[in-house]
Design a protein around this motif. Structure first.
Motif, PDB file in Angstrom:
ATOM      1  N   MET A 105       4.544  -8.417   2.739  1.00  0.00           N
ATOM      2  CA  MET A 105       5.077  -8.657   1.406  1.00  0.00           C
ATOM      3  C   MET A 105       5.454  -7.344   0.739  1.00  0.00           C
ATOM      4  SD  MET A 105       2.618 -11.817   0.185  1.00  0.00           S
ATOM      5  CE  MET A 105       2.772 -13.409   1.001  1.00  0.00           C
ATOM      6  N   PRO A 106       6.417  -7.366  -0.190  1.00  0.00           N
ATOM      7  CA  PRO A 106       6.956  -6.126  -0.768  1.00  0.00           C
ATOM      8  C   PRO A 106       5.907  -5.190  -1.353  1.00  0.00           C
ATOM      9  CG  PRO A 106       8.312  -8.005  -1.391  1.00  0.00           C
ATOM     10  CD  PRO A 106       7.115  -8.568  -0.689  1.00  0.00           C
ATOM     11  N   GLU A 107       4.852  -5.759  -1.920  1.00  0.00           N
ATOM     12  CA  GLU A 107       3.840  -4.905  -2.534  1.00  0.00           C
ATOM     13  C   GLU A 107       2.939  -4.207  -1.512  1.00  0.00           C
ATOM     14  OE1 GLU A 107       2.170  -9.199  -2.781  1.00  0.00           O
ATOM     15  OE2 GLU A 107       4.125  -8.177  -2.725  1.00  0.00           O
ATOM     16  N   ASN A 108       2.943  -4.683  -0.257  1.00  0.00           N
ATOM     17  CA  ASN A 108       2.061  -4.133   0.770  1.00  0.00           C
ATOM     18  C   ASN A 108       2.791  -3.407   1.897  1.00  0.00           C
ATOM     19  OD1 ASN A 108      -0.284  -5.273  -0.455  1.00  0.00           O
ATOM     20  ND2 ASN A 108       0.166  -7.241   0.504  1.00  0.00           N
ATOM     21  N   LEU A 109       4.008  -3.805   2.170  1.00  0.00           N
ATOM     22  CA  LEU A 109       4.692  -3.297   3.353  1.00  0.00           C
ATOM     23  C   LEU A 109       4.903  -1.780   3.364  1.00  0.00           C
ATOM     24  CD1 LEU A 109       5.846  -4.035   6.057  1.00  0.00           C
ATOM     25  CD2 LEU A 109       8.016  -4.634   4.942  1.00  0.00           C
ATOM     26  N   PRO A 110       5.251  -1.135   2.242  1.00  0.00           N
ATOM     27  CA  PRO A 110       5.425   0.325   2.296  1.00  0.00           C
ATOM     28  C   PRO A 110       4.179   1.063   2.786  1.00  0.00           C
ATOM     29  CG  PRO A 110       6.434  -0.548   0.314  1.00  0.00           C
ATOM     30  CD  PRO A 110       5.663  -1.681   0.939  1.00  0.00           C
ATOM     31  N   GLN A 111       3.012   0.679   2.297  1.00  0.00           N
ATOM     32  CA  GLN A 111       1.766   1.314   2.743  1.00  0.00           C
ATOM     33  C   GLN A 111       1.532   1.063   4.229  1.00  0.00           C
ATOM     34  OE1 GLN A 111      -0.434   3.395   1.937  1.00  0.00           O
ATOM     35  NE2 GLN A 111      -2.291   2.919   3.096  1.00  0.00           N
ATOM     36  N   ASP A 156      11.212  -2.581  12.016  1.00  0.00           N
ATOM     37  CA  ASP A 156      11.956  -1.927  10.942  1.00  0.00           C
ATOM     38  C   ASP A 156      11.632  -2.651   9.642  1.00  0.00           C
ATOM     39  OD1 ASP A 156      13.711  -0.836   9.136  1.00  0.00           O
ATOM     40  OD2 ASP A 156      15.503  -1.096  10.380  1.00  0.00           O
ATOM     41  N   ALA A 157      10.915  -1.971   8.770  1.00  0.00           N
ATOM     42  CA  ALA A 157      10.467  -2.591   7.524  1.00  0.00           C
ATOM     43  C   ALA A 157      11.625  -3.031   6.640  1.00  0.00           C
ATOM     44  CB  ALA A 157       9.570  -1.619   6.757  1.00  0.00           C
ATOM     45  N   SER A 208      -2.961  -2.467   3.618  1.00  0.00           N
ATOM     46  CA  SER A 208      -2.776  -3.139   2.332  1.00  0.00           C
ATOM     47  C   SER A 208      -2.526  -4.625   2.558  1.00  0.00           C
ATOM     48  CB  SER A 208      -1.581  -2.515   1.591  1.00  0.00           C
ATOM     49  OG  SER A 208      -1.403  -3.112   0.330  1.00  0.00           O
ATOM     50  N   GLY A 209      -3.377  -5.462   1.927  1.00  0.00           N
ATOM     51  CA  GLY A 209      -3.238  -6.911   2.054  1.00  0.00           C
ATOM     52  C   GLY A 209      -4.116  -7.480   3.152  1.00  0.00           C
ATOM     53  N   ASP A 210      -4.406  -8.769   3.051  1.00  0.00           N
ATOM     54  CA  ASP A 210      -5.193  -9.461   4.064  1.00  0.00           C
ATOM     55  C   ASP A 210      -4.321  -9.830   5.253  1.00  0.00           C
ATOM     56  OD1 ASP A 210      -7.587  -9.407   2.683  1.00  0.00           O
ATOM     57  OD2 ASP A 210      -7.194 -11.304   1.658  1.00  0.00           O
ATOM     58  N   ARG A 211      -4.961 -10.168   6.366  1.00  0.00           N
ATOM     59  CA  ARG A 211      -4.212 -10.554   7.558  1.00  0.00           C
ATOM     60  C   ARG A 211      -3.725 -11.992   7.500  1.00  0.00           C
ATOM     61  NH1 ARG A 211      -7.265 -13.348  11.575  1.00  0.00           N
ATOM     62  NH2 ARG A 211      -9.536 -13.274  11.362  1.00  0.00           N
ATOM     63  N   SER A 212      -4.218 -12.796   6.555  1.00  0.00           N
ATOM     64  CA  SER A 212      -3.829 -14.194   6.444  1.00  0.00           C
ATOM     65  C   SER A 212      -3.377 -14.519   5.030  1.00  0.00           C
ATOM     66  CB  SER A 212      -5.000 -15.108   6.816  1.00  0.00           C
ATOM     67  OG  SER A 212      -4.670 -16.470   6.618  1.00  0.00           O
ATOM     68  N   PHE A 213      -2.478 -15.486   4.924  1.00  0.00           N
ATOM     69  CA  PHE A 213      -2.027 -15.970   3.618  1.00  0.00           C
ATOM     70  C   PHE A 213      -3.151 -16.665   2.862  1.00  0.00           C
ATOM     71  CE2 PHE A 213      -0.786 -18.721   7.121  1.00  0.00           C
ATOM     72  CZ  PHE A 213      -1.507 -19.869   6.840  1.00  0.00           C
TER      73      PHE A 213
END
Length: 340
Positions: free
Chosen positions: A236-242, A219-220, A319-324
Motif C-alpha cells: 500500500m502507498p503508505e508502506n511501499l516506499p519503506q 518495481d514499486a 512497514s505494515g502487516d503481512r496480511s490484510f
C-alpha cells in the motif's frame, strides 16, 4: 540444476518430495494473466528442474488452477506429490471471504477438487484456514476420514497457530504446516515452527520471496491496479516506499554474493529452517521459467554469517502487516502482528 529430496512429516503419513515445490496460484491469474499453453509450458520447465511437489487450492481462480494442473498431470500423475487445500469459501474477493472448516464442507469439496485435478487422490490435503466457528478437532477429524477413505494420503494445516497445530495433531498426524515465511515475514518463528520441530511436522513456506517483493524484477512504480498485491499492507502507498528501501538492502547483499535476490531469499530460508530443526519445501510461484531458475539457484547455497546478520535485522523494519486481516493468519491470532 539437481534438486535434492526432503521428507515432510514422520511415520506412516510422511511424504518424500523435492526440497522446492511450485505454488500454482499464479496459474489462476493472481499476479497477471497467463494462458493455459504458457502455464503448461512453465509446469514442464519446473518438472525438468526435478521439482516433484505441486501445490494448489480449490479457491485459486475458483478452481482454474486445479483444472490446469489436472491437464498437466493427465499422463504423469504418479511423478508428483500433489497438494491442494480446502477451507476458504468463495466470496467477493480478497478480504471478503470466510474460513469454513466443518466436516460436511470438507468432504464435499474434496470430490470437486479430485474431479478438476483428474485424479482419485491427492497426496497432501490442507485446511487452508482455521474456521473460528469450527473446532480444529472437527476439521482435522474430517481430513483424517478422507485419509481412511483413500482420497488423501496425508493432511496439513495452513496458517494455524502453534496451539491449533498441537490440538489437530492429537486427533490425526499432521504431515505439513503451510504458512508465510520469508526474510520480511518471521512471526512463525515464535510458536509455529517450534511446534513443528517438536512434533516432527514438515513446513511449507508460501510467499518465500514476499509475493515477488524480494526479487530483482520487482518495481514499486509498476504494480498493476488489478494485481492482488494491492490488497496487502506491504504494497500500500503508505508502506511501499519503506519496504522498497529494505528491498534495496537485500539486493545489495545478493549482489555481493553474486546471487539473484530471489535465490538469496530461498537460501536464507533453508539455513534458518536448519537452525530451527524443521524440514522445509518452499512453494514460490512464478509465471516465467527465467524467474523459476533464479529461485532454484538458492536451494543449496550456504550464506556467510555476516550476510545472515544483515538480513536478520530487516524484518523488524518492515512497514505494515503481512496480511490484510491479522486474524486471517497465525501470527495475528498469536498477537505477533501488532502494527494493525
Amino acid at each position: 540444476m539437481t534438486l535434492r529430496s526432503i521428507t515432510l512429516g514422520t511415520g506412516q503419513h510422511q511424504l518424500e518430495t523435492s526440497a522446492l515445490g511450485y505454488g500454482a496460484m499464479s496459474l489462476a491469474g493472481a499476479y497477471g494473466a497467463i494462458s493455459e499453453a504458457d502455464s503448461l509450458e512453465l509446469l514442464d520447465h519446473v518438472a525438468r528442474r526435478e521439482v516433484t511437489f505441486l501445490d494448489t487450492a480449490n479457491i485459486y481462480g475458483d478452481g482454474e488452477s486445479e483444472r490446469v494442473l489436472g491437464t498437466f498431470l493427465k499422463h504423469r500423475r504418479e511423478e508428483f506429490v500433489l497438494a491442494t487445500k480446502v477451507g476458504i469459501e468463495k466470496g467477493a474477493g480478497v478480504g471478503k471471504r470466510r474460513a469454513r472448516g466443518d466436516a460436511a464442507y470438507i468432504k464435499d469439496q474434496i470430490d470437486q477438487s479430485l474431479r478438476r485435478l483428474g485424479t482419485d487422490h491427492v497426496d497432501l490435503y490442507y485446511l487452508h484456514r482455521v474456521d473460528p466457528e469450527t473446532p480444529i478437532e472437527e476439521s482435522v477429524g474430517a481430513l483424517g476420514e478422507l485419509v481412511t477413505a483413500g482420497k488423501v494420503r496425508a493432511i496439513g494445516l495452513s496458517e494455524a497457530t502453534g496451539d491449533e497445530i498441537a490440538r489437530g495433531h492429537a486427533v490425526h498426524p499432521i504431515t505439513a504446516v503451510q504458512s508465510e515465511w520469508s526474510i520480511f515475514a518471521r512471526d512463525v518463528e515464535a510458536h509455529v515452527l517450534p511446534t513443528c520441530a517438536r512434533l516432527g511436522i514438515g513446513f511449507v513456506p508460501y510467499s518465500p520471496v514476499g509475493r515477488g517483493l524480494l526479487t530483482d524484477s520487482f518495481d514499486a512504480k509498476a504494480l498493476p491496479a488489478e494485481d492482488i498485491r494491492q490488497n496487502f499492507p506491504w504494497f500500500m502507498p503508505e508502506n511501499l516506499p519503506q519496504n522498497a528501501s529494505l528491498l534495496e538492502q537485500v539486493r545489495a547483499v545478493a549482489a555481493r554474493l553474486d546471487l539473484p535476490t530471489a535465490g538469496l531469499a530461498l537460501a536464507w530460508l533453508y539455513q534458518q529452517a536448519s537452525a530451527l530443526g524443521v524440514q522445509i519445501s518452499p512453494i514460490p510461484g512464478t509465471r516465467t521459467a527465467a524467474h523459476w531458475d533464479e529461485l532454484q539457484h538458492g536451494v543449496d547455497v550456504a550464506l556467510p554469517g555476516e550476510a545472515l546478520a544483515e538480513l536478520d535485522a530487516l524484518a523488524g523494519q518492515v512497514s505494515g502487516d503481512r496480511s490484510f486481516d491479522p486474524r486471517w493468519v497465525s501470527g495475528g491470532r498469536e498477537g505477533l502482528l501488532p502494527r494493525s
